[in-house]
Design a protein around this motif. Structure first.
Motif, short mmCIF file in Angstrom:
data_model
loop_
_atom_site.label_atom_id
_atom_site.label_comp_id
_atom_site.label_asym_id
_atom_site.label_seq_id
_atom_site.Cartn_x
_atom_site.Cartn_y
_atom_site.Cartn_z
N SER A 90 -9.93 12.83 38.22
CA SER A 90 -8.97 13.05 37.15
C SER A 90 -9.68 13.30 35.83
CB SER A 90 -8.03 11.85 37.01
OG SER A 90 -8.70 10.77 36.41
N ILE A 91 -9.00 14.02 34.96
CA ILE A 91 -9.51 14.23 33.60
C ILE A 91 -8.41 13.79 32.64
CG2 ILE A 91 -10.23 15.96 31.91
CD1 ILE A 91 -11.38 17.62 34.16
N THR A 92 -8.77 12.93 31.71
CA THR A 92 -7.80 12.42 30.75
C THR A 92 -8.22 12.89 29.36
OG1 THR A 92 -7.50 10.50 32.15
CG2 THR A 92 -6.68 10.32 29.90
N ILE A 93 -7.27 13.36 28.57
CA ILE A 93 -7.57 13.78 27.22
C ILE A 93 -6.88 12.85 26.23
CG2 ILE A 93 -7.58 15.69 25.57
CD1 ILE A 93 -7.11 17.60 27.86
N ILE A 94 -7.66 12.36 25.26
CA ILE A 94 -7.13 11.45 24.25
C ILE A 94 -7.53 11.98 22.88
CG2 ILE A 94 -7.45 9.14 23.25
CD1 ILE A 94 -7.62 8.08 26.13
N SER A 95 -6.60 11.98 21.94
CA SER A 95 -6.92 12.31 20.56
C SER A 95 -6.80 11.01 19.78
CB SER A 95 -5.94 13.36 20.03
OG SER A 95 -6.07 13.44 18.64
N GLU A 96 -7.93 10.55 19.25
CA GLU A 96 -8.04 9.20 18.69
C GLU A 96 -6.97 8.84 17.66
OE1 GLU A 96 -11.85 8.19 16.84
OE2 GLU A 96 -12.42 7.47 18.83
N LYS A 97 -6.69 9.75 16.74
CA LYS A 97 -5.82 9.37 15.62
C LYS A 97 -4.39 9.89 15.74
CE LYS A 97 -9.17 8.05 12.25
NZ LYS A 97 -10.34 8.90 12.02
N ASN A 98 -4.00 10.37 16.90
CA ASN A 98 -2.60 10.76 17.07
C ASN A 98 -1.75 9.49 17.13
OD1 ASN A 98 -3.11 13.49 17.17
ND2 ASN A 98 -2.14 13.80 19.15
N ILE A 128 -11.74 13.90 19.81
CA ILE A 128 -11.09 14.13 21.09
C ILE A 128 -11.96 13.43 22.12
CG2 ILE A 128 -10.55 15.83 22.87
CD1 ILE A 128 -9.95 17.80 20.69
N ILE A 129 -11.34 12.61 22.94
CA ILE A 129 -12.10 11.91 23.97
C ILE A 129 -11.67 12.46 25.33
CG2 ILE A 129 -12.68 9.66 24.96
CD1 ILE A 129 -11.67 8.40 22.34
N GLN A 142 -17.00 12.63 23.71
CA GLN A 142 -16.08 12.89 22.61
C GLN A 142 -16.61 13.93 21.65
OE1 GLN A 142 -15.75 8.84 21.09
NE2 GLN A 142 -16.89 9.47 19.29
N GLN A 143 -15.70 14.54 20.94
CA GLN A 143 -16.07 15.54 19.95
C GLN A 143 -15.07 15.49 18.80
OE1 GLN A 143 -16.26 19.74 21.14
NE2 GLN A 143 -16.07 20.16 18.96
N GLU A 144 -15.59 15.65 17.59
CA GLU A 144 -14.69 15.60 16.44
C GLU A 144 -14.10 16.97 16.16
OE1 GLU A 144 -14.77 13.51 12.12
OE2 GLU A 144 -16.02 15.27 12.38
N VAL A 145 -12.84 16.97 15.84
CA VAL A 145 -12.17 18.20 15.42
C VAL A 145 -11.54 17.94 14.07
CG1 VAL A 145 -10.31 19.82 15.93
CG2 VAL A 145 -11.69 18.93 17.79
#
Lengths: 154, 104
Positions: A90-98, A128-129, A142-145
């Motif tokens: 599985s791949i999970t996408i998380i945006s830290e500050k949403n 983005i994690i 993770q990478q910052e956007v």
């Protein structure tokens, strides 16, 4: 009273049978139902616990996140995640500050490569994690956007 | 739903099918307000996308409201030209749509 009971009972069983048969008609439903707790969690540990059952994951350089360093429009941020880890489940996408950090979880079947590309909404500048499940373990990157116009709550 | 809401392109190359899909959907988060009335627009978004490859489940996506409007999705599955790819989405209001496409 007896009759009432009877009616109620038949209705309940009827509904159960319906639910079961409709479940059978949709083969895709073998995967879990929508994970409400995880998607409404307000912080990253909560979202991770809900999505993958643990709030920690090992950092790995085998996961690649392709996202723009600066997103002009937070409502549409293209994100591509790929991994060279074997057997990614599985791949999970998380945006830290949403407001609700969990964005999506992709469950992979056999034969599906560890590659996902989609477009997400981001409220503000944040990391983005990406979390990959491989061999029963969880790995993250993770990478910052930077977001100049937020995409949540317009 | 009368009009198809999904567009799928599946291309096979070196035994891998790259599937690209576009779904037409408003993806309302439930957080936005209507500027005229000041009322919150109720949430309306796709919760799940199922993809089958030759009738077998290949991928299942669980989505939250943070997926962009008119979602784009791409993934890769092992297969060859002529295989069928079927995509089905379901939203939080119980609407759904599906489309079958052949890999080229």
């Amino acid at each position: 009273m007896q009759r009432r009971h009877f009616l109620k009972n038949t209705m309940v069983t009827g509904a159960a049978v319906l639910a079961a048969s409709s479940g059978l008609l949709v083969p895709g439903q073998v995967f879990a139902a929508w994970n409400k707790d995880a998607f409404t969690a307000k912080d990253v540990p909560g979202a991770m616990k809900g999505a993958i059952g643990s709030d920690s994951a090992e950092t790995s350089d085998k996961i690649k996140i392709k996202a723009p360093p600066i997103a002009e429009n937070g409502a549409v941020v293209p994100v591509t995640i790929s991994s060279t880890l074997g057997d990614v489940k599985s791949i999970t996408i998380i945006s830290e500050k949403n407001g609700t950090p969990l964005i999506a979880k992709f469950n992979m079947g056999a034969g599906t490569e560890a590659y996902i590309s989609t477009r997400i909404k981001m409220g503000k500048t944040s990391n983005i994690i990406a979390i990959c499940e491989s061999g029963g373990k969880f790995y993250k990157a993770q990478q910052e956007v930077k977001v100049t116009i937020g995409g949540c709550g317009g | 739903m009368a009009k198809k809401s999904i567009k799928v392109r599946a291309k096979a190359k070196n035994d891998v099918i790259t599937v690209k899909a576009l779904i037409t959907h408003i993806m309302e988060t439930g957080l936005r307000k209507d500027k005229k009335t000041g009322k919150v627009i109720p949430a309306h978004f796709i919760q799940s996308v199922d993809c089958e490859h030759n009738g077998k489940a290949a991928m299942n996506a669980e989505w939250g409201p943070a997926i962009s409007k008119n979602p784009y999705l791409s993934f890769k599955v092992a297969g060859k030209s002529g295989d069928t790819i079927k995509l089905t989405w379901t939203d939080n209001k119980g609407n759904s749509d599906s489309l079958e496409a052949k890999a080229k």
